[in-house]
Write a protein that holds these residues in place. Structure first.
Motif, PDB file in Angstrom:
ATOM      1  N   ILE A 202       0.742  -1.173  -0.004  1.00 16.61           N
ATOM      2  CA  ILE A 202      -0.048   0.032   0.051  1.00 16.61           C
ATOM      3  C   ILE A 202       0.822   1.450   0.149  1.00 16.61           C
ATOM      4  O   ILE A 202       0.384   2.343  -0.742  1.00 16.61           O
ATOM      5  CB  ILE A 202      -0.925   0.113   1.135  1.00 16.61           C
ATOM      6  CG1 ILE A 202      -2.181  -1.044   0.854  1.00 16.61           C
ATOM      7  CG2 ILE A 202      -1.701   1.409   1.629  1.00 16.61           C
ATOM      8  CD1 ILE A 202      -3.034  -1.149   1.904  1.00 16.61           C
TER       9      ILE A 202
ATOM     10  N   MET B  44       1.933   1.918  -3.641  1.00 18.54           N
ATOM     11  CA  MET B  44       0.704   1.716  -4.745  1.00 18.54           C
ATOM     12  C   MET B  44       0.555   2.919  -5.508  1.00 18.54           C
ATOM     13  O   MET B  44       0.691   4.131  -5.063  1.00 18.54           O
ATOM     14  CB  MET B  44      -0.190   0.958  -4.096  1.00 18.54           C
ATOM     15  CG  MET B  44      -0.115  -0.679  -4.057  1.00 18.54           C
ATOM     16  SD  MET B  44      -1.531  -1.168  -3.138  1.00 18.54           S
ATOM     17  CE  MET B  44      -2.698  -1.243  -4.417  1.00 18.54           C
TER      18      MET B  44
ATOM     19  N   ILE C 247      -1.829   5.782  -6.985  1.00 20.03           N
ATOM     20  CA  ILE C 247      -3.085   6.307  -6.510  1.00 20.03           C
ATOM     21  C   ILE C 247      -4.393   5.724  -7.064  1.00 20.03           C
ATOM     22  O   ILE C 247      -5.244   5.675  -6.067  1.00 20.03           O
ATOM     23  CB  ILE C 247      -2.979   7.848  -6.719  1.00 20.03           C
ATOM     24  CG1 ILE C 247      -2.043   8.657  -5.992  1.00 20.03           C
ATOM     25  CG2 ILE C 247      -4.342   8.621  -6.443  1.00 20.03           C
ATOM     26  CD1 ILE C 247      -1.772  10.016  -6.099  1.00 20.03           C
TER      27      ILE C 247
ATOM     28  N   LEU D 176      -5.599   2.620  -5.098  1.00 15.22           N
ATOM     29  CA  LEU D 176      -5.746   2.996  -3.631  1.00 15.22           C
ATOM     30  C   LEU D 176      -7.399   3.171  -3.486  1.00 15.22           C
ATOM     31  O   LEU D 176      -7.681   4.364  -3.144  1.00 15.22           O
ATOM     32  CB  LEU D 176      -4.985   4.067  -3.002  1.00 15.22           C
ATOM     33  CG  LEU D 176      -3.532   3.548  -3.085  1.00 15.22           C
ATOM     34  CD1 LEU D 176      -2.576   4.861  -2.378  1.00 15.22           C
ATOM     35  CD2 LEU D 176      -3.160   2.459  -2.211  1.00 15.22           C
ATOM     36  N   SER D 177      -8.192   2.384  -4.006  1.00 18.48           N
ATOM     37  CA  SER D 177      -9.588   2.468  -4.105  1.00 18.48           C
ATOM     38  C   SER D 177     -10.053   1.205  -3.864  1.00 18.48           C
ATOM     39  O   SER D 177      -9.760   0.283  -4.252  1.00 18.48           O
ATOM     40  CB  SER D 177      -9.999   3.303  -5.505  1.00 18.48           C
ATOM     41  OG  SER D 177      -9.943   2.276  -6.348  1.00 18.48           O
TER      42      SER D 177
ATOM     43  N   SER E  60       4.460   3.228  -8.979  1.00 14.85           N
ATOM     44  CA  SER E  60       5.296   2.791  -7.618  1.00 14.85           C
ATOM     45  C   SER E  60       6.779   3.081  -7.352  1.00 14.85           C
ATOM     46  O   SER E  60       7.057   3.274  -6.251  1.00 14.85           O
ATOM     47  CB  SER E  60       5.064   1.330  -7.445  1.00 14.85           C
ATOM     48  OG  SER E  60       3.861   0.783  -7.357  1.00 14.85           O
TER      49      SER E  60
ATOM     50  N   TRP F   2       2.226   7.123   4.896  1.00 16.85           N
ATOM     51  CA  TRP F   2       1.908   6.473   3.906  1.00 16.85           C
ATOM     52  C   TRP F   2       1.996   4.793   4.068  1.00 16.85           C
ATOM     53  O   TRP F   2       1.144   4.178   3.580  1.00 16.85           O
ATOM     54  CB  TRP F   2       3.030   6.337   2.948  1.00 16.85           C
ATOM     55  CG  TRP F   2       3.357   7.722   2.252  1.00 16.85           C
ATOM     56  CD1 TRP F   2       2.389   9.110   2.418  1.00 16.85           C
ATOM     57  CD2 TRP F   2       4.282   8.141   1.284  1.00 16.85           C
ATOM     58  NE1 TRP F   2       2.852   9.928   1.796  1.00 16.85           N
ATOM     59  CE2 TRP F   2       4.022   9.530   0.807  1.00 16.85           C
ATOM     60  CE3 TRP F   2       5.160   7.604   0.509  1.00 16.85           C
ATOM     61  CZ2 TRP F   2       4.666  10.264   0.003  1.00 16.85           C
ATOM     62  CZ3 TRP F   2       5.820   8.069  -0.186  1.00 16.85           C
ATOM     63  CH2 TRP F   2       5.733   9.516  -0.703  1.00 16.85           C
TER      64      TRP F   2
ATOM     65  N   TYR G  46      -5.961   1.860   2.672  1.00 17.17           N
ATOM     66  CA  TYR G  46      -5.744   2.379   1.419  1.00 17.17           C
ATOM     67  C   TYR G  46      -6.360   3.888   0.988  1.00 17.17           C
ATOM     68  O   TYR G  46      -5.765   4.667   0.665  1.00 17.17           O
ATOM     69  CB  TYR G  46      -6.295   1.554   0.299  1.00 17.17           C
ATOM     70  CG  TYR G  46      -7.604   1.482   0.294  1.00 17.17           C
ATOM     71  CD1 TYR G  46      -8.612   1.916  -0.451  1.00 17.17           C
ATOM     72  CD2 TYR G  46      -8.194  -0.026   0.868  1.00 17.17           C
ATOM     73  CE1 TYR G  46      -9.885   1.752  -0.670  1.00 17.17           C
ATOM     74  CE2 TYR G  46      -9.521  -0.251   0.733  1.00 17.17           C
ATOM     75  CZ  TYR G  46     -10.304   0.577   0.035  1.00 17.17           C
ATOM     76  OH  TYR G  46     -11.769   0.170  -0.171  1.00 17.17           O
ATOM     77  N   SER G  47      -7.428   3.991   1.756  1.00 18.01           N
ATOM     78  CA  SER G  47      -7.977   5.397   1.485  1.00 18.01           C
ATOM     79  C   SER G  47      -7.358   6.374   2.242  1.00 18.01           C
ATOM     80  O   SER G  47      -7.379   7.614   1.712  1.00 18.01           O
ATOM     81  CB  SER G  47      -9.543   5.388   2.109  1.00 18.01           C
ATOM     82  OG  SER G  47      -9.469   5.132   3.435  1.00 18.01           O
TER      83      SER G  47
ATOM     84  N   CYS H 116      -4.131   6.430   2.821  1.00 21.24           N
ATOM     85  CA  CYS H 116      -2.719   6.536   2.213  1.00 21.24           C
ATOM     86  C   CYS H 116      -3.200   7.371   0.727  1.00 21.24           C
ATOM     87  O   CYS H 116      -2.344   8.190   0.459  1.00 21.24           O
ATOM     88  CB  CYS H 116      -2.153   5.155   1.704  1.00 21.24           C
ATOM     89  SG  CYS H 116      -0.722   5.198   0.840  1.00 21.24           S
ATOM     90  N   ARG H 117      -4.293   7.085   0.060  1.00 21.53           N
ATOM     91  CA  ARG H 117      -4.476   7.820  -1.136  1.00 21.53           C
ATOM     92  C   ARG H 117      -4.589   9.445  -0.632  1.00 21.53           C
ATOM     93  O   ARG H 117      -4.230  10.290  -1.450  1.00 21.53           O
ATOM     94  CB  ARG H 117      -5.764   7.366  -1.650  1.00 21.53           C
ATOM     95  CG  ARG H 117      -6.358   8.003  -2.820  1.00 21.53           C
ATOM     96  CD  ARG H 117      -7.622   7.829  -3.224  1.00 21.53           C
ATOM     97  NE  ARG H 117      -8.205   8.319  -4.406  1.00 21.53           N
ATOM     98  CZ  ARG H 117      -8.097   7.808  -5.972  1.00 21.53           C
ATOM     99  NH1 ARG H 117      -7.480   6.420  -5.849  1.00 21.53           N
ATOM    100  NH2 ARG H 117      -8.489   8.616  -6.749  1.00 21.53           N
TER     101      ARG H 117
ATOM    102  N   LYS I 120      -1.223  10.768  -0.175  1.00 20.81           N
ATOM    103  CA  LYS I 120      -0.488  11.289  -1.575  1.00 20.81           C
ATOM    104  C   LYS I 120      -1.020  12.158  -2.272  1.00 20.81           C
ATOM    105  O   LYS I 120      -0.016  12.849  -2.921  1.00 20.81           O
ATOM    106  CB  LYS I 120      -0.463   9.589  -2.224  1.00 20.81           C
ATOM    107  CG  LYS I 120       0.502   8.494  -1.650  1.00 20.81           C
ATOM    108  CD  LYS I 120       0.420   7.324  -2.783  1.00 20.81           C
ATOM    109  CE  LYS I 120       1.445   6.534  -2.153  1.00 20.81           C
ATOM    110  NZ  LYS I 120       1.550   5.136  -2.738  1.00 20.81           N
TER     111      LYS I 120
END
Length: 510
Positions: A330, A333, A335, A338-339, A357, A380, A385-386, A388-389, A392
């Motif tokens: 993650i 990864m 963007i 990341l969903s 990446s 990060w 994942y949300s 982290c998105r 980023k």
């Protein structure tokens, strides 16, 4: 019956039991762990392995004392393997059995008694023989391990539980990797054998793949206990994924790319992403690019792309899935992945996702070391994942110009890293805008706009080639200004002609 405890300070008994099991499973020789959770006058037996946990029914050891005594008697007759210890990975297994102490150590207590205990032994190496089995690949030799010197160790209760420790094989420095992949997955050794064969004569691949000395799967599966218990009756537990086996992989020792000086890191990083590109064009999709999977050979000084057991293979117009389709580390990864759409199989993984990446790895490596930034970079590294998105997106669109590198990293970041991340920011913003326009007002899109969308979402090798050429042109434009010692030349048209530009078979999104 589920354990219910009165509220009190400290962790619940079930949580403590899980922590003890995690400690056991991180040992190199552990196959499973057995714990007994006792709350008041009830006892539950818990079985833990890399696939999940199984809980027995509760036993009241006051009302049903005979049952509890039978359980204790059963435990007394269990051998090392039943307790989850593989003797081939721990040759000093006899220490687990009671025997007369060689020395006596007095300890004062209220009763004034003398207790006997065993002296602590220093860790020592031992041989592991990779036996001959028909279903194994690259079974060649015996290895002498140094179990006290760990290369990589991850504390976890379930999952792959990767652990690497130093080894030697015929006077060659090596690393023994012990991990728990799903039984259905193809071994690294098999995949790398195919990749090495396919990359012969390709300078972007040769010398940039790990050398497998031996591999072996222990004759043990986490699915066995579940099958045995289900024959007896219903079980309560939480199984994660398919059955797993313990796999041993002996490889020539490589070093982490993260420890290199900034300019040397950049050179090796380029070699790694070019190796990945060449493999992708030939049908090997790595799909798990992370900083831990980029290594370098201390002898040849070449970058090495590592860990292929989760790769996807496209050969002869067929797709062979060697791992799960929706995978990735993650923090690094792309963007777009990341969903929830990606993790529900609605987004196909493309070359540009893996290349992105590599860009996140570059930024992560160069920008660490500045106190006020380290906390933001650490965000990060999350399993959400949300989140982290969001971090980023903030990095790219809000604070990119504010990030600063320190010491030797500054020249590489200001000269190359910043411009590459800026290129990524512009591409993602432009494509998001065009896709929104296509959805809301498709009539306003020009032919050029439609061509851009098609190329960005295309699964063909030609699209992958254009992404790489575009990014390398940005690097070449700023490389001279950066005044870096290592020269850089983008891949020429002649070098790219060796790869087929025709569309590749669609990647499965299931």
């Amino acid at each position: 019956m589920i354990p219910k405890e009165p509220e009190k300070e400290g962790r619940p008994a079930v949580a403590r039991s899980g922590m003890y099991a995690a400690e056991m499973l991180t040992r190199r020789y552990a196959m499973h762990a057995i714990n007994v959770v006792i709350v008041d006058n009830l006892a539950w037996v818990w079985w833990y392995d890399r696939q999940g946990a199984i809980q027995s029914s509760g036993v009241d050891f006051i009302k049903d004392l005979p049952y509890f005594l039978v359980l204790i008697a059963t435990f007394r007759h269990l051998g090392l393997r039943e307790w989850g210890i593989d003797a081939t990975l721990r040759r000093d297994g006899h220490q687990h059995y009671p025997k007369r102490a060689t020395r006596e150590y007095p300890r004062n207590d209220r009763l004034g008694t003398v207790h006997e205990c065993h002296p602590r032994r220093k860790p020592h190496g031992f041989d592991i023989v990779f036996g001959d089995r028909e279903d194994q690949t690259n079974v060649k030799a015996a290895a002498i391990t140094r179990p006290e010197k760990f290369v990589k160790s991850r504390y976890s209760l379930f999952g792959r539980g990767t652990k690497e420790f130093e080894a030697t094989q015929k006077n060659t420095n090596a690393v023994m990797k012990r991990y728990w992949p799903e039984v259905i997955l193809t071994s690294d050794a098999v995949i790398l054998e195919q990749a090495v064969e396919l990359g012969r004569g390709d300078p972007l691949i040769e010398g940039h793949l790990p050398t497998v000395l031996a591999s072996y799967d222990l004759n043990y599966s986490t699915g066995t206990i579940g099958e045995d218990i289900q024959k007896e009756g219903r079980i309560d537990g939480d199984a994660i994924g398919d059955s797993r086996c313990m796999r041993l992989l002996l490889m020539r020792k490589l070093l982490p790319i993260d420890g290199l000086p900034a300019e040397e890191f950049l050179r090796v990083w380029v070699e790694c992403y070019r190796c990945h590109f060449a493999l992708w064009m030939k049908g090997f999709e790595h799909r798990d690019i992370s900083i831990d999977n980029l290594l370098y050979d201390p002898i040849t000084r070449k970058g090495v792309l590592n860990v292929f057991d989760l790769a996807g293979i496209r050969l002869d117009s067929k797709k062979q899935a060697t791992g799960q389709e929706r995978i990735g580390t993650i923090p690094f990864m792309a963007i777009d992945l990341l969903s929830s759409k990606y993790f529900h199989g609605e987004i196909v993984r493309l070359y540009r996702h893996d290349f992105e990446s590599f860009l996140w790895i570059l930024a992560y490596r160069l920008l660490r070391g500045v106190d006020e930034q380290d906390a933001d970079l650490a965000k990060w590294d999350t399993g959400d994942y949300s989140c982290c998105r969001a971090f980023k997106n903030d990095f790219l669109y809000t604070n990119l110009g504010r990030w600063r590198a320190k010491d030797e990293n500054e020249r590489v970041w200001e000269g190359i890293g910043y411009w590459l991340m800026g290129w990524l920011s512009k591409k993602l913003y432009e494509m998001t805008d065009l896709r929104n326009l296509k959805e809301r007002a498709p009539g306003k899109l020009s032919r050029n706009d439609l061509a851009k969308i098609s190329e960005w979402e295309d699964q063909s090798n030609q699209s992958a080639m254009e992404v790489l050429k575009d990014a390398e042109s940005v690097m070449a434009e700023h490389y001279t200004e950066a005044d870096l010692s290592n020269p850089f030349q983008p891949l020429s048209g002649e070098e790219l002609q060796r790869y087929p530009p025709s569309p590749s078979p669609p990647a499965s999104s299931s």
